[in-house]
Design an enzyme around this catalytic site. Sequence first.
Site, PDB file in Angstrom:
ATOM      1  N   SER A   1     -12.623   1.912  10.605  1.00 52.14           N
ATOM      2  CA  SER A   1     -11.945   1.964   9.310  1.00 52.14           C
ATOM      3  C   SER A   1     -12.689   1.141   8.253  1.00 52.14           C
ATOM      4  CB  SER A   1     -10.524   1.420   9.451  1.00 52.14           C
ATOM      5  OG  SER A   1      -9.899   1.391   8.188  1.00 52.14           O
ATOM      6  N   ALA A   2     -12.733   1.697   7.045  1.00 54.76           N
ATOM      7  CA  ALA A   2     -13.299   0.965   5.906  1.00 54.76           C
ATOM      8  C   ALA A   2     -12.416  -0.226   5.519  1.00 54.76           C
ATOM      9  CB  ALA A   2     -13.489   1.903   4.719  1.00 54.76           C
ATOM     10  N   ASP A   3     -11.222  -0.329   6.118  1.00 56.79           N
ATOM     11  CA  ASP A   3     -10.392  -1.518   5.891  1.00 56.79           C
ATOM     12  C   ASP A   3     -11.180  -2.781   6.241  1.00 56.79           C
ATOM     13  OD1 ASP A   3      -8.340   0.239   5.336  1.00 56.79           O
ATOM     14  OD2 ASP A   3      -7.099  -0.294   7.076  1.00 56.79           O
TER      15      ASP A   3
ATOM     16  N   VAL B   1      -5.317   0.423   3.048  1.00 59.65           N
ATOM     17  CA  VAL B   1      -5.456  -1.044   2.986  1.00 59.65           C
ATOM     18  C   VAL B   1      -6.711  -1.405   2.192  1.00 59.65           C
ATOM     19  CG1 VAL B   1      -5.938  -3.109   4.367  1.00 59.65           C
ATOM     20  CG2 VAL B   1      -4.172  -1.488   5.105  1.00 59.65           C
TER      21      VAL B   1
ATOM     22  N   GLU C   1       0.830  -1.210   0.000  1.00 62.33           N
ATOM     23  CA  GLU C   1       0.000   0.000   0.000  1.00 62.33           C
ATOM     24  C   GLU C   1       0.865   1.260   0.000  1.00 62.33           C
ATOM     25  OE1 GLU C   1      -1.288   1.989   3.217  1.00 62.33           O
ATOM     26  OE2 GLU C   1      -1.040   0.388   4.682  1.00 62.33           O
TER      27      GLU C   1
ATOM     28  N   LYS D   1      -5.386  10.798   0.477  1.00 67.46           N
ATOM     29  CA  LYS D   1      -5.455   9.454   1.071  1.00 67.46           C
ATOM     30  C   LYS D   1      -6.761   8.833   0.590  1.00 67.46           C
ATOM     31  CE  LYS D   1      -6.337   7.354   5.614  1.00 67.46           C
ATOM     32  NZ  LYS D   1      -6.506   7.613   7.060  1.00 67.46           N
TER      33      LYS D   1
ATOM     34  N   LYS E   1      -3.527  -1.225  14.506  1.00 71.36           N
ATOM     35  CA  LYS E   1      -2.763  -0.184  15.185  1.00 71.36           C
ATOM     36  C   LYS E   1      -3.200  -0.047  16.645  1.00 71.36           C
ATOM     37  CE  LYS E   1      -3.193   2.459  11.449  1.00 71.36           C
ATOM     38  NZ  LYS E   1      -2.975   1.682  10.240  1.00 71.36           N
TER      39      LYS E   1
ATOM     40  N   ASP F   1     -16.412   5.901  14.382  1.00 76.66           N
ATOM     41  CA  ASP F   1     -15.224   5.809  13.539  1.00 76.66           C
ATOM     42  C   ASP F   1     -14.702   4.384  13.487  1.00 76.66           C
ATOM     43  OD1 ASP F   1     -12.937   6.153  12.072  1.00 76.66           O
ATOM     44  OD2 ASP F   1     -12.063   7.703  13.345  1.00 76.66           O
TER      45      ASP F   1
HETATM   46  N1  PSU Z   1      -0.053   0.935   8.617  1.00 79.23           N
HETATM   47  C1  PSU Z   1       1.013   1.756   8.886  1.00 79.23           C
HETATM   48  N2  PSU Z   1       0.872   3.082   8.575  1.00 79.23           N
HETATM   49  C2  PSU Z   1      -0.263   3.592   7.980  1.00 79.23           C
HETATM   50  C3  PSU Z   1      -1.369   2.717   7.711  1.00 79.23           C
HETATM   51  C4  PSU Z   1      -1.196   1.398   8.034  1.00 79.23           C
HETATM   52  O1  PSU Z   1       2.043   1.309   9.405  1.00 79.23           O
HETATM   53  O2  PSU Z   1      -0.307   4.793   7.688  1.00 79.23           O
HETATM   54  C5  PSU Z   1      -2.605   3.264   7.007  1.00 79.23           C
HETATM   55  C6  PSU Z   1      -3.207   2.181   6.095  1.00 79.23           C
HETATM   56  O3  PSU Z   1      -3.277   2.722   4.789  1.00 79.23           O
HETATM   57  C7  PSU Z   1      -4.589   1.935   6.651  1.00 79.23           C
HETATM   58  C8  PSU Z   1      -4.925   3.303   7.161  1.00 79.23           C
HETATM   59  O4  PSU Z   1      -5.475   1.450   5.693  1.00 79.23           O
HETATM   60  O5  PSU Z   1      -3.704   3.665   7.840  1.00 79.23           O
HETATM   61  C9  PSU Z   1      -6.145   3.301   8.037  1.00 79.23           C
HETATM   62  O6  PSU Z   1      -6.712   4.581   7.997  1.00 79.23           O
HETATM   63  P1  PSU Z   1      -8.205   4.805   8.595  1.00 79.23           P
HETATM   64  O7  PSU Z   1      -8.039   4.476  10.051  1.00 79.23           O
HETATM   65  O8  PSU Z   1      -8.519   6.248   8.346  1.00 79.23           O
HETATM   66  O9  PSU Z   1      -9.089   3.858   7.871  1.00 79.23           O
HETATM   67 MN    MN Z   2     -11.732   6.448  10.258  1.00 79.41          MN
END
Ligand code: PSU
Ligand code: MN
Length: 306
Positions: A143-145, A109, A28, A89, A162, A141
């Site tokens: 993630s759409a992941d 992701v 990614e 993003k 994370k 909140d």
């Molecule tokens: N893993 C990392 N650093 C990042 C991410 C993942 O070590 O920056 C990113 C990935 O692209 C993941 C995104 O899909 O953070 C999640 O963002 P959000 O929580 O807004 O869905």
């Molecule tokens: Mn989010």
Amino acid sequence: MKKIPDIFQYSDEVSIALNNGKPIVALESTIISHGMPRPINLEVAREVESIVRQRGAIPATIAIIDGTVHIGLNDEELSSIANRVDIAKASSRDLAIICAQGKSAATTVAATAHLAASAGIFTFATGGLGGVHRGAHDSFDESADLTALSHLNMTVVCAGVKSILDVGATLERLETLAIAVVGYKTLQFPGFYLTDSGFAIEYRVDSVAEVSAIRKARKQLGTDSAALIVANPVQKEMERTRHDQILASGLDLATRQGIIGKAVTPFLLEYFHSTSAGESLGINIEIIKSNAALAAEIAVASAELN
Ligand code: PSU
Ligand code: MN
């Protein structure tokens, strides 16, 4: 009639590998543009690609540049993603808008997994998955992941989710969404900067051969319409008290500054990197490298499956 230009562009090595059934690892790009500071982001992106090659697979870093989806980036394109200030993003829902408007974006992701699967690539390495944020019962909140991985056949190597997230809630959502989780040489779900999030998981594998046996069985059973998460803990974790202190102050600052939506994750990662004087960044880099190496080995072991 004017020919509609193909929205996908493949790098030469990815195109050759796809045609010959050679192992490929999707990578990614949000990590590069929004997850690490310049200039180390570009160095790491290059290094990660070379780790994948050393293990006998072809790297396909995925991003959108000026309206075209790139499956595999050359060095100039990689540095555009690392350095340009107009890189958005993009999650899955953003892809068509970015392309139609001729814009540029790094893919999360969710978006990377979607594009990789469309291209016929089924092994993917990232740092940490997105998931359910703390306080999600108020903010909603999540993630759409998670929802993307619920309908994509993708083996995703990550260091868990994370540690800024609500790990317990995320594990529950993974279960609901039928996303399979195995620990790589562990029965403790990793917590990104931490080797152990404090949550146990049900399954452990000790080799890439075991992962490819699971992939084969998924195919036979028809349960490969959702992702398989291979949770690979980082070797040397962040000092825990420090981690917890930075996390608490970072979450507090994000609330006070009114950070919401897709800005939350990059904000917290950046806060970690600056507040820990680079400790979290070093660990994040180790995570990405080690996941890329494992994903490459899995892709090699599973090459005959596709
Ligand atoms: N893993 C990392 N650093 C990042 C991410 C993942 O070590 O920056 C990113 C990935 O692209 C993941 C995104 O899909 O953070 C999640 O963002 P959000 O929580 O807004 O869905
Ligand atoms: Mn989010």
